[in-house]
Structure formats: C-alpha cells, structure tokens
Design an enzyme around this catalytic site. Structure first.
Site, PDB file in Angstrom:
ATOM      1  N   HIS A 222    -106.892  -1.555  29.310  1.00  0.00           N
ATOM      2  CA  HIS A 222    -106.156  -1.706  30.842  1.00  0.00           C
ATOM      3  C   HIS A 222    -107.685  -1.338  31.567  1.00  0.00           C
ATOM      4  CE1 HIS A 222    -101.898  -0.937  29.248  1.00  0.00           C
ATOM      5  NE2 HIS A 222    -102.113  -2.278  29.552  1.00  0.00           N
TER       6      HIS A 222
ATOM      7  N   LEU B 261     -98.440   2.104  34.052  1.00  0.00           N
ATOM      8  CA  LEU B 261     -96.997   2.100  33.321  1.00  0.00           C
ATOM      9  C   LEU B 261     -96.511   0.787  33.517  1.00  0.00           C
ATOM     10  CD1 LEU B 261     -95.887   5.663  34.563  1.00  0.00           C
ATOM     11  CD2 LEU B 261     -97.382   5.350  32.658  1.00  0.00           C
TER      12      LEU B 261
ATOM     13  N   ARG C 268     -94.447  -0.592  22.101  1.00  0.00           N
ATOM     14  CA  ARG C 268     -95.342   0.095  21.155  1.00  0.00           C
ATOM     15  C   ARG C 268     -94.877   1.674  20.962  1.00  0.00           C
ATOM     16  NH1 ARG C 268     -99.783  -2.345  24.232  1.00  0.00           N
ATOM     17  NH2 ARG C 268    -100.221  -4.123  23.639  1.00  0.00           N
TER      18      ARG C 268
ATOM     19  N   GLU D 138    -105.747  -6.779  38.669  1.00  0.00           N
ATOM     20  CA  GLU D 138    -107.003  -6.992  37.821  1.00  0.00           C
ATOM     21  C   GLU D 138    -107.562  -8.473  38.155  1.00  0.00           C
ATOM     22  OE1 GLU D 138    -103.954  -5.883  34.898  1.00  0.00           O
ATOM     23  OE2 GLU D 138    -105.787  -5.615  33.686  1.00  0.00           O
TER      24      GLU D 138
ATOM     25  N   ARG E 123    -111.180 -12.455  31.643  1.00  0.00           N
ATOM     26  CA  ARG E 123    -110.828 -11.271  30.981  1.00  0.00           C
ATOM     27  C   ARG E 123    -111.051 -11.394  29.409  1.00  0.00           C
ATOM     28  NH1 ARG E 123    -104.838  -9.565  29.110  1.00  0.00           N
ATOM     29  NH2 ARG E 123    -105.549  -7.114  28.812  1.00  0.00           N
TER      30      ARG E 123
ATOM     31  N   ASN F 186    -107.434 -15.686  31.999  1.00  0.00           N
ATOM     32  CA  ASN F 186    -106.949 -14.621  31.158  1.00  0.00           C
ATOM     33  C   ASN F 186    -106.266 -15.499  30.085  1.00  0.00           C
ATOM     34  OD1 ASN F 186    -105.890 -12.845  29.847  1.00  0.00           O
ATOM     35  ND2 ASN F 186    -104.694 -11.884  31.337  1.00  0.00           N
TER      36      ASN F 186
HETATM   37  P1  AMP Z   1     -96.210  -5.075  33.568  1.00  0.00           P
HETATM   38  O1  AMP Z   1     -96.434  -5.065  32.219  1.00  0.00           O
HETATM   39  O2  AMP Z   1     -97.048  -4.201  34.404  1.00  0.00           O
HETATM   40  O3  AMP Z   1     -95.844  -6.415  34.024  1.00  0.00           O
HETATM   41  O4  AMP Z   1     -94.930  -4.418  34.090  1.00  0.00           O
HETATM   42  C1  AMP Z   1     -93.526  -4.782  33.263  1.00  0.00           C
HETATM   43  C2  AMP Z   1     -92.534  -3.440  33.203  1.00  0.00           C
HETATM   44  O5  AMP Z   1     -92.497  -3.101  34.581  1.00  0.00           O
HETATM   45  C3  AMP Z   1     -91.286  -4.071  32.616  1.00  0.00           C
HETATM   46  O6  AMP Z   1     -90.761  -3.055  31.718  1.00  0.00           O
HETATM   47  C4  AMP Z   1     -90.364  -4.207  34.190  1.00  0.00           C
HETATM   48  O7  AMP Z   1     -88.920  -3.816  33.759  1.00  0.00           O
HETATM   49  C5  AMP Z   1     -90.795  -3.086  34.665  1.00  0.00           C
HETATM   50  N1  AMP Z   1     -90.686  -3.150  36.226  1.00  0.00           N
HETATM   51  C6  AMP Z   1     -90.795  -4.059  36.965  1.00  0.00           C
HETATM   52  N2  AMP Z   1     -90.075  -3.745  38.286  1.00  0.00           N
HETATM   53  C7  AMP Z   1     -89.472  -2.745  37.842  1.00  0.00           C
HETATM   54  C8  AMP Z   1     -88.460  -1.968  38.850  1.00  0.00           C
HETATM   55  N3  AMP Z   1     -87.984  -2.207  39.936  1.00  0.00           N
HETATM   56  N4  AMP Z   1     -88.011  -0.690  38.091  1.00  0.00           N
HETATM   57  C9  AMP Z   1     -88.342  -0.291  36.983  1.00  0.00           C
HETATM   58  N5  AMP Z   1     -89.134  -1.115  36.289  1.00  0.00           N
HETATM   59  C10 AMP Z   1     -89.639  -2.264  36.633  1.00  0.00           C
END
Ligand code: AMP
Length: 397
Positions: A180, A209, A241, A384, A91, A7
């Site tokens: 995604h 999310l 965003r 992924e 990717r 990636n």
């Molecule tokens: P990603 O883009 O999928 O890597 O997700 C990143 C987001 O997931 C960040 O905003 C993190 O704060 C959130 N995240 C990771 N662990 C937690 C958690 N235990 N509770 C709430 N948000 C989380």
C-alpha cells in the site's frame, strides 16, 4: 498532458485516464475475466452513461487494445488518437529491494520485475503482462512502473530486518517491504499539506484500513515503519488475512488439519481475519451490522481488528517518540466513523481527542480532532491512481 493509469490483476485490469493539466479524471473502467469466458469491459465517463462491451479477450494485450478502443470510441471516448496518451503509469506490486522509487520501464526494469515473481507471485506476472501489452499496443508511449513496495524502502535496517539468519537477507533479500506504499506516501504527504504541519512536527501515522489493512509511520514523508512485511500477510487483522500470528501456528494447523505449508498460507490469506473469526463476512459493513444485531462472533472479530490497530499505532508512536498527526484512509478508514471513534478512544494517553460531531462523515477530507487535541486526527481519502499519474508525469515530462 493525458496519462493512463493501469492496475492489472491476473484476469482483470482497472484503468483511469486523467488530464494532468487539472488532474481531472476523463474516464475510468474495469476489464474482467481476461482469458476466461464472458470477458467484458465497463467504461465510465463523469456524468455519462456506462459503456459496456462483452467480447472474448484471450490475454492482456487484447484487453489493453479494447481499453484504447473505448478511450477513442466516437460516442463514448475522450480522445481521437493514441498520440494523445502522453504516458502510462502501472501499479507494480513488488519491486524487491531494487526499487525505492518509480522508474521509466526499459528492458532492465522488466527483467527486475520478472526477478520479483517469487516475491509477488500473484501480482507481478500480471503487472508485467500489462506493461508488455501497452508496449505492443502503444509503441513509443513511455511506461512507468510505480511500486507498492517503494515507500517501505525508506525504512532503516532495524525496522525492516527479520531476526532470522542474516544470510537469508543477503541471499534472497528476505526482509520486511510493506505494501500500500503508493497510498501511504500520498496520504502522509497530503496530511502534511492539508494539515499544514510545520517542519519539525511531521511525525505522521497513516491507518490504511480497507479489506487489506496496513499502518505506516513516517517523519517528513519518509517511511520509518510499516506493518505489512515480505508479503501483505503481516501486520493488522484484515478482511480475510490473519495479520501477525506466531509462525508456529503454521506448523500447528498443518499437523492438525493435514495440510501443507501452501495450504495453510492460503487459509491465513483468504479464510482468516474478520471473516475467519466471525464466520460471517470479510466486509466490515456486514460485520458492523451483525455486531449491532447482537452477534457475539462479529463483535469479537471487530474487537480483535480494533485491538490490532490500537496496538500498532501505540508501537509506532513509541518508535517515533511521539506523533503529530494520525490519518485514516481507505474503505473503513474513510467511511467508518465507529472504527475511528473506537480506535481514538484508546489513544487518550497520546493526547488524542476527536470531535464526535466532526467525525460523523464519510469519505471527505477533514480534521476530526478537537482544538485541544495534542495530536491532529484527519480523514484523508486515498487516491492511488492520482498518485501514480503524478509520479508518471514527473518522470517522463
Ligand atoms: P477497500 O479495500 O479500501 O476498498 O475497503 C473495503 C472495505 O471498506 C470493505 O470491508 C467495506 O465494507 C469497507 N467499507 C466501505 N464503506 C464502509 C462503511 N460505510 N462503513 C464501514 N466499512 C465500510
């Protein structure tokens, strides 16, 4: 058969190396600051110490060579020879309207990825650099491009067309693509499999999310709606965003803040979302912590985020005339019980009922709805890299 998954970003490169006999991750790592001072590689194997190298890397070709050196290192490596790399899966962020599926890379595919530079200006050039670096470093090893936009190509015209002059679609393929896609495809497929959803009951909504956030609706694994658009800016409120705004907001900010369109888009992409509203952080953990401490703007940011998720799920349930399963995935979806609970609390009208005890987990694959819930609700951790490795193997085997 071992597959390398890459990636590539403009100055970084993430990789995973998998043995596809048992889908085991043999090694993974990250190269950072490619083309800058202080470039380095961090290489990890399960249950082993990290291997860290800091050395000048002027481009992606040098970075890929370093990854191969790490994979073949006598102490930290996992293979002895390049011939053990069966294929490389890349990717690629934007496939334009040409690619509804992954493809084995040839000169035509590279030309098409290049044609999409204006659709994915931040990612596609880096993705192509990664492919060319692998061609140079591993002659004869097939490269496969797995597009983030491929899943969204399943949408019909009523879902993907913007109501702007049709000639723009004809001339420029201006349309909603969705991103995604690899995650949405993997998670919706896994929801059907893990949830043992019978035929005729496979209307699935996936909530990806994370810092970037999107929702898809699919029937039998085929995408019918997805929230991101021509670019990943459309749709939900995200970490940085804005998601959906009235397009006239662009003109309004430009006039009042004396900015050009590119500068306003930079604000909407990088300084908005929960970061923009809260003024605190784009990280949902920080937002939740600040909200718990009574910070009003953090609460507002979180409320606006949840509102956009709830509104989108409702819209997609309407479009599909029902929903059989909802799956939460990515950083917040997998690790945020509060978010899942708050979202599901507003979906009672659909017959959604979650089991609060079952919901108190992070990062595990699990059914979290009650037995009586009309809609099954799941946590399905996304993967992924595994999805890219599977697509790669399927094409070159
Ligand atoms: P990603 O883009 O999928 O890597 O997700 C990143 C987001 O997931 C960040 O905003 C993190 O704060 C959130 N995240 C990771 N662990 C937690 C958690 N235990 N509770 C709430 N948000 C989380």
């Amino acid at each position: 058969m071992k597959v390398l998954v890459l990636n590539c970003g403009s100055s970084s490169l993430k990789y995973q190396f998998l043995d596809m006999e048992n889908e085991e991750v043999l090694a993974k790592g990250l190269v950072e600051r490619i083309g800058f001072e202080g470039s380095c590689l961090t290489h990890k194997r399960p249950n082993a110490d990290k291997y860290y190298v800091e050395t000048p890397m002027e481009n992606h070709e040098v970075a890929v060579k370093l990854v191969m050196d790490a994979l073949m290192d006598s102490e930290h490596g996992v293979i002895k020879d390049v011939s053990e790399i069966y294929a490389v899966g890349h990717r690629v962020v934007h496939g334009g309207s040409k690619f509804a599926d992954s493809v084995v890379v040839d000169e035509d595919v590279k030309a098409s990825i290049r044609e999409c530079f204006d659709l994915g200006p931040l990612h596609n050039p880096a993705n192509l650099m990664g492919i060319e670096a692998c061609e140079a470093a591993m002659p004869g090893v097939p490269n496969v491009a797995v597009f983030d936009t491929a899943f969204g190509m399943g949408m019909s015209e009523e879902a993907f067309l913007y109501a702007v002059p049709y000639e723009y679609y004809e001339k420029y393929q201006l349309r909603r693509y969705g991103f995604h896609g690899t995650s949405h495809k993997y998670v919706s497929g896994r929801t059907i499999e893990f949830g043992e959803l019978p035929e005729g009951h496979r209307k699935v909504i996936v909530c990806h999310l994370g810092n970037g956030a999107s929702i898809s609706a699919s029937i039998d694994g085929k995408c019918v709606e997805t929230s991101m658009g021509l670019t990943p800016l459309e749709g939900l409120v995200m970490g940085t965003r804005s998601g959906n705004v009235d397009p006239a907001v662009v003109q309004f900010i430009a006039h009042h803040e004396n900015m050009n369109v590119d500068e306003v888009l930079n604000v909407l992409n990088k300084k908005s979302g929960v970061l923009g509203i809260s003024g605190i952080s784009n990280d949902f953990r920080d937002i939740e912590m600040a909200e718990a401490e009574g910070n009003a703007r953090a609460k507002m940011a979180n409320d606006v985020f949840h509102h956009s998720v709830i509104k989108t799920i409702g819209g997609y349930a309407a479009i599909m005339n029902g929903v059989d399963a909802i799956a939460f995935t990515a950083g917040v979806g997998e690790n945020g019980p509060e978010t899942r609970e708050r979202v599901c609390a507003s979906l009672g009208y659909l017959g959604v009922e979650i089991d609060k005890e079952k919901n108190k987990v992070r990062g595990v694959e699990r059914l979290i709805s009650t037995e009586d819930s009309k809609v099954k609700v799941f946590i399905i951790p996304t993967n992924e890299e595994l999805a890219i490795a599977r697509e790669t193997l399927a094409l070159v085997k």
